[in-house]
Motif scaffolding. Structure first.
Motif, short mmCIF file in Angstrom:
data_model
loop_
_atom_site.label_atom_id
_atom_site.label_comp_id
_atom_site.label_asym_id
_atom_site.label_seq_id
_atom_site.Cartn_x
_atom_site.Cartn_y
_atom_site.Cartn_z
N THR A 18 -11.30 -11.96 14.84
CA THR A 18 -12.21 -12.34 15.06
C THR A 18 -11.88 -11.96 17.02
OG1 THR A 18 -9.81 -13.89 15.18
CG2 THR A 18 -11.35 -14.88 14.17
N TYR A 19 -10.83 -11.14 16.88
CA TYR A 19 -10.66 -10.63 18.20
C TYR A 19 -12.05 -9.46 18.65
CZ TYR A 19 -6.27 -13.27 18.13
OH TYR A 19 -5.56 -13.95 19.02
N SER A 20 -12.14 -9.00 17.68
CA SER A 20 -12.76 -8.32 17.69
C SER A 20 -14.28 -8.49 18.26
CB SER A 20 -13.10 -7.50 16.19
OG SER A 20 -12.50 -6.34 15.89
N VAL A 21 -15.04 -10.17 17.66
CA VAL A 21 -15.88 -10.62 17.41
C VAL A 21 -15.73 -11.21 19.02
CG1 VAL A 21 -17.15 -12.22 16.81
CG2 VAL A 21 -16.66 -11.06 14.59
N GLU A 22 -15.02 -11.54 19.41
CA GLU A 22 -14.89 -11.86 20.74
C GLU A 22 -15.03 -11.27 22.07
OE1 GLU A 22 -11.07 -13.79 21.03
OE2 GLU A 22 -11.33 -15.59 19.43
N THR A 23 -14.81 -9.71 21.33
CA THR A 23 -14.99 -8.97 22.13
C THR A 23 -15.97 -8.34 21.71
OG1 THR A 23 -12.50 -7.84 21.91
CG2 THR A 23 -13.97 -6.14 23.34
N ALA A 24 -17.18 -8.41 21.36
CA ALA A 24 -18.34 -8.02 21.51
C ALA A 24 -19.35 -8.91 21.20
CB ALA A 24 -18.77 -7.69 19.84
N VAL A 25 -19.24 -10.18 22.07
CA VAL A 25 -19.56 -11.22 22.44
C VAL A 25 -19.40 -11.04 23.99
CG1 VAL A 25 -19.81 -13.46 22.64
CG2 VAL A 25 -20.04 -12.57 20.27
N LEU A 26 -18.50 -10.91 24.09
CA LEU A 26 -18.37 -11.48 25.90
C LEU A 26 -17.52 -10.48 26.36
CD1 LEU A 26 -14.40 -13.65 25.60
CD2 LEU A 26 -16.65 -14.09 26.33
N PRO A 28 -20.41 -8.20 27.29
CA PRO A 28 -21.56 -7.03 28.22
C PRO A 28 -21.87 -8.83 28.75
CG PRO A 28 -21.87 -7.70 24.87
CD PRO A 28 -20.55 -7.35 25.41
N VAL A 29 -20.95 -10.11 28.42
CA VAL A 29 -21.33 -10.73 29.64
C VAL A 29 -20.18 -10.20 30.55
CG1 VAL A 29 -20.58 -13.45 30.24
CG2 VAL A 29 -21.51 -12.76 27.52
N MET A 30 -19.32 -9.95 30.38
CA MET A 30 -18.42 -9.23 31.84
C MET A 30 -18.75 -7.74 32.67
SD MET A 30 -15.65 -11.46 31.64
CE MET A 30 -14.61 -10.63 32.36
N ILE A 31 -20.16 -7.67 31.37
CA ILE A 31 -20.02 -6.19 32.14
C ILE A 31 -21.55 -6.77 33.41
CG2 ILE A 31 -21.60 -3.49 31.93
CD1 ILE A 31 -19.98 -3.20 29.61
N SER A 32 -22.36 -7.81 32.39
CA SER A 32 -23.41 -8.34 33.53
C SER A 32 -23.42 -8.88 35.13
CB SER A 32 -24.07 -9.15 32.53
OG SER A 32 -24.74 -8.30 31.34
N LEU A 33 -21.92 -10.08 34.52
CA LEU A 33 -21.25 -10.18 35.49
C LEU A 33 -21.06 -9.38 37.02
CD1 LEU A 33 -19.51 -13.30 34.11
CD2 LEU A 33 -21.48 -13.40 35.63
N LEU A 34 -20.29 -8.23 36.09
CA LEU A 34 -19.96 -7.00 37.11
C LEU A 34 -21.16 -6.23 38.18
CD1 LEU A 34 -17.58 -5.37 38.31
CD2 LEU A 34 -18.01 -4.16 35.95
N LEU A 35 -22.11 -6.03 37.18
CA LEU A 35 -23.24 -5.24 38.16
C LEU A 35 -24.41 -6.74 39.20
CD1 LEU A 35 -24.67 -3.70 34.97
CD2 LEU A 35 -23.82 -2.71 36.60
N LEU A 121 -33.21 -1.82 44.31
CA LEU A 121 -31.52 -2.46 43.45
C LEU A 121 -31.81 -1.85 41.88
CD1 LEU A 121 -32.33 -6.38 43.95
CD2 LEU A 121 -30.70 -4.77 44.82
N SER A 122 -33.29 -1.34 41.56
CA SER A 122 -33.18 -1.37 40.20
C SER A 122 -32.34 -0.02 39.05
CB SER A 122 -34.93 -0.67 39.93
OG SER A 122 -35.14 0.79 40.56
N ASP A 123 -31.86 0.76 40.68
CA ASP A 123 -30.70 1.66 39.28
C ASP A 123 -29.32 1.04 39.50
OD1 ASP A 123 -30.27 1.13 42.34
OD2 ASP A 123 -28.97 2.50 43.07
N ILE A 124 -29.25 0.09 39.52
CA ILE A 124 -28.03 -1.34 38.85
C ILE A 124 -28.28 -1.27 37.44
CG2 ILE A 124 -27.03 -3.13 38.84
CD1 ILE A 124 -27.91 -3.55 42.03
N GLY A 125 -29.56 -1.30 36.99
CA GLY A 125 -29.23 -1.72 35.20
C GLY A 125 -29.38 -2.93 35.49
N LEU A 126 -29.86 -3.61 35.23
CA LEU A 126 -29.60 -5.51 34.85
C LEU A 126 -30.24 -5.31 34.57
CD1 LEU A 126 -27.03 -7.05 34.41
CD2 LEU A 126 -27.07 -8.02 36.58
#
Length: 150
Positions: A18-26, A28-35, A121-126
């Motif tokens: 379950t930790y692997s699934v949680e990490t796989a889901v969260l 991309p969300v965390m990376i998107s928020l950072l970007l 802003l296109s170089d951010i890649g979001l």
């Protein structure tokens, strides 16, 4: 005792992975928020730089004695200010209202600089982020009332 140990082991087996699934889901969300935070930070920084460039352009224009020199000095002051701040514009425009130079000496007059800059802003890649954001700032500076004007 062995019968009570088996249910605990089964509960642990059900949680396995379950930790692997949680990490796989969260992740991309965390990376998107950072970007997204990087994009907002870049826009806020560029807004400040465009505002400072408008202020510098209006001030440089107000120090000149004629409208032609005022426009020339304002253009170069705006470009220098944006370069100093490290802001690159895809497209930019500097509009100087030098109508105050047509007024007689002794009459309060102003010069206004309006700067428009499309920051990339296109170089951010979001995904879903626009390619650029157009920022506009305007600043008015007084012309010396008793200084000669041409």
């Amino acid at each position: 005792m062995t019968s009570s140990a088996r249910p605990r082991r089964r509960r642990r087996d059900r949680d396995r992975g379950t930790y692997s699934v949680e990490t796989a889901v969260l992740a991309p969300v965390m990376i998107s928020l950072l970007l997204l935070m990087v994009a907002f930070g870049r826009v806020v920084d560029a807004e400040g730089a465009v505002d400072a460039a408008a202020r510098a352009a209006a001030r440089a224009a107000s120090l000149e004695r004629d409208a032609t020199s005022a426009e020339s000095e304002a253009q170069s002051a705006a470009v220098r200010s944006l370069e100093t701040e490290g802001v690159t514009c895809r497209t930019s425009s500097v509009v100087i209202d030098t109508g105050g130079y047509a007024l007689d000496v002794g009459v309060d007059a102003t010069v206004t600089a309006t700067i428009s800059c499309a920051t990339p802003l296109s170089d951010i890649g979001l995904p879903g982020l626009p390619g650029s954001k157009t920022l506009t700032a305007s600043w008015t500076s007084p012309i010396d009332t008793y200084r000669g004007r041409q």
